[in-house]
Design a protein around this motif. Structure first.
Motif, short mmCIF file in Angstrom:
data_model
loop_
_atom_site.label_atom_id
_atom_site.label_comp_id
_atom_site.label_asym_id
_atom_site.label_seq_id
_atom_site.Cartn_x
_atom_site.Cartn_y
_atom_site.Cartn_z
N GLU A 18 1.16 -0.92 -0.05
CA GLU A 18 0.14 -0.13 -0.03
C GLU A 18 1.23 0.87 -0.15
OE1 GLU A 18 -3.40 -0.05 -0.80
OE2 GLU A 18 -3.66 -2.28 0.42
N ASN A 19 0.46 2.08 -0.69
CA ASN A 19 1.17 2.84 -1.23
C ASN A 19 0.53 4.98 -1.05
OD1 ASN A 19 3.61 5.25 -1.75
ND2 ASN A 19 2.68 5.23 -3.46
N ASN A 20 -0.15 4.53 -1.85
CA ASN A 20 -1.09 5.37 -2.01
C ASN A 20 -2.46 6.51 -0.84
OD1 ASN A 20 -1.81 8.79 -3.98
ND2 ASN A 20 -3.75 7.57 -4.25
N VAL A 21 -2.77 5.17 -0.35
CA VAL A 21 -3.24 5.31 0.62
C VAL A 21 -3.10 6.34 2.21
CG1 VAL A 21 -2.54 3.51 2.36
CG2 VAL A 21 -5.02 4.40 2.19
N VAL A 22 -1.47 6.41 2.24
CA VAL A 22 -0.62 6.97 3.01
C VAL A 22 -0.46 8.70 2.40
CG1 VAL A 22 0.98 7.41 4.13
CG2 VAL A 22 0.65 5.41 3.77
N PHE A 23 -0.91 8.67 1.19
CA PHE A 23 -0.59 9.91 0.58
C PHE A 23 -2.11 10.48 1.01
CE2 PHE A 23 2.79 8.75 -1.24
CZ PHE A 23 3.92 9.89 -1.71
N GLU A 24 -2.87 9.73 0.35
CA GLU A 24 -4.40 10.10 0.60
C GLU A 24 -4.78 11.03 2.36
OE1 GLU A 24 -6.77 10.82 -1.24
OE2 GLU A 24 -5.70 10.11 -3.32
N ARG A 25 -3.87 10.12 3.24
CA ARG A 25 -4.49 10.45 4.34
C ARG A 25 -4.10 11.79 4.73
NH1 ARG A 25 -2.59 4.16 6.27
NH2 ARG A 25 -4.01 3.53 6.30
N VAL A 26 -3.16 11.94 4.11
CA VAL A 26 -1.90 13.44 4.27
C VAL A 26 -3.30 14.67 3.87
CG1 VAL A 26 0.26 14.56 3.94
CG2 VAL A 26 0.40 12.19 4.44
N GLY A 60 9.08 15.06 -10.81
CA GLY A 60 8.36 12.98 -11.10
C GLY A 60 7.91 13.33 -10.17
N TYR A 61 8.15 12.11 -9.36
CA TYR A 61 7.15 11.98 -8.14
C TYR A 61 8.15 11.39 -6.80
CZ TYR A 61 4.39 10.33 -12.45
OH TYR A 61 3.99 10.42 -13.78
N GLY A 62 7.19 11.52 -5.98
CA GLY A 62 8.08 11.30 -4.63
C GLY A 62 7.42 12.49 -3.39
N THR A 63 8.22 11.83 -2.22
CA THR A 63 7.91 13.11 -1.06
C THR A 63 8.28 13.95 -1.18
OG1 THR A 63 7.70 10.63 0.54
CG2 THR A 63 7.88 13.08 1.37
N LYS A 64 8.88 14.32 -1.95
CA LYS A 64 8.73 15.95 -1.65
C LYS A 64 9.07 16.23 -2.87
CE LYS A 64 14.35 14.89 -0.95
NZ LYS A 64 15.49 14.38 -1.57
N VAL A 65 8.20 15.85 -3.77
CA VAL A 65 7.45 16.33 -5.24
C VAL A 65 6.31 16.61 -4.41
CG1 VAL A 65 7.08 16.35 -7.36
CG2 VAL A 65 9.21 15.24 -7.63
N PHE A 66 5.60 15.76 -4.00
CA PHE A 66 4.30 15.85 -2.80
C PHE A 66 4.04 17.54 -1.97
CE2 PHE A 66 1.44 14.91 0.27
CZ PHE A 66 0.19 14.43 -0.65
N LEU A 67 5.16 17.49 -1.12
CA LEU A 67 5.17 18.79 -0.63
C LEU A 67 5.51 18.98 -0.90
CD1 LEU A 67 7.94 17.09 1.97
CD2 LEU A 67 6.27 17.75 3.00
N GLN A 68 6.31 19.59 -1.89
CA GLN A 68 6.16 21.24 -2.98
C GLN A 68 4.65 21.30 -2.81
OE1 GLN A 68 9.64 21.17 -6.57
NE2 GLN A 68 8.20 22.39 -7.68
N ALA A 94 2.61 15.97 6.55
CA ALA A 94 3.01 15.16 5.65
C ALA A 94 4.43 13.92 6.02
CB ALA A 94 3.30 15.61 4.49
N SER A 95 4.55 13.99 7.21
CA SER A 95 5.90 13.73 7.52
C SER A 95 5.29 11.89 8.09
CB SER A 95 5.66 13.43 9.49
OG SER A 95 4.74 13.83 10.41
N ALA A 96 3.94 11.40 8.00
CA ALA A 96 4.09 10.22 7.84
C ALA A 96 4.29 9.34 6.91
CB ALA A 96 2.17 10.24 7.97
N LEU A 97 4.17 10.14 5.91
CA LEU A 97 5.07 9.73 4.21
C LEU A 97 6.34 9.33 4.13
CD1 LEU A 97 3.62 12.33 1.74
CD2 LEU A 97 2.69 9.86 1.98
#
Length: 230
Positions: A18-26, A60-68, A94-97
């Motif tokens: 599971e990956n995106n579910v964590v992003f969805e919670r954030v 691209g993708y990943g936590t850093k880009v998501f925070l941006q 976003a620390s949970a990511l």
């Protein structure tokens, strides 16, 4: 029908774990926090999706880009730069990511063990190399794969290049994943077969239409069902 001696290329995020579910919670927590005075949650989410779509192309993708993307969404909605305290709050949300443990989807470990006993397995995932490697290492399933490939994007040329470099016969090679956009459509465009295993939490930007009449796309309800066909 049981297909023996195949090359099985597997996706990682939301296919093995599971990956995106964590992003969805954030994102849910972010929408609660930002509480725009005139736009509802759906409208704010639409703006965030557009920003993420643009940043994925550029960065691209990943936590850093998501925070941006979260920070850019804030600045667009507030029509001003975020303060240091507000940026700290976004990072806190976003620390949970960063700290979440890799959670294998039920049945993955034993299914890979059985599939690996009679097929050649490869892993193909996209995103930030360091971040993806961390998840692969933490998953405990890397030993099942002859090769692991981490790429910035998964498009048809990636599949064609992999087939050419490893001398794979497309007609006996299967791409297995949850994303129509990244796993199924480009693999089929490269002449490979595909197995679509939907995940209820698949990122909205990975959605795409599939040809329901395509007989070389196998749709399964769970990862465990792979052993019934391979």
């Amino acid at each position: 029908m049981r297909l023996n001696g195949q090359v099985l290329i597997l996706d990682a995020d939301d296919t093995l774990w599971e990956n995106n579910v964590v992003f969805e919670r954030v994102i849910d927590d972010y929408l609660d926090w930002i509480a725009h005075p005139t736009l509802d949650r759906a409208a704010v989410r639409g703006i965030l999706d557009d920003i993420e779509r643009a940043n994925a192309v550029t960065h691209g993708y990943g936590t850093k880009v998501f925070l941006q993307s979260l920070a850019e969404c804030f600045e667009k909605l507030r029509e001003r730069p975020a303060t240091a305290a507000e940026r700290d709050r976004i990072e806190e949300l976003a620390s949970a990511l960063i700290h979440h443990e890799v959670e294998l989807i039920p049945g993955v470990a034993e299914t890979l063990d059985e599939l690996g006993s009679r097929h050649e397995l490869m892993l193909l995932t996209k995103g930030d190399r360091e971040e993806q490697q961390r998840k692969i290492d933490a998953s405990g399933v890397a030993h099942h794969f002859r090769e692991v490939h981490i790429v910035p994007e998964k498009h048809v040329e990636v599949y064609r290049g992999l087939a050419a470099a490893r001398m794979l016969a497309p007609e006996s090679t299967w791409m297995i994943g949850n994303s129509p956009k990244s796993d199924i459509r480009p693999a089929r465009a490269a002449g490979m077969n595909a197995v679509f295993i939907p995940n209820a939490h698949t990122w909205v930007l990975e959605h795409d239409e599939l040809d329901e009449a395509d007989e070389r796309v196998l749709k399964l309800g769970s990862f465990r069902e792979l052993v019934q066909h391979f």
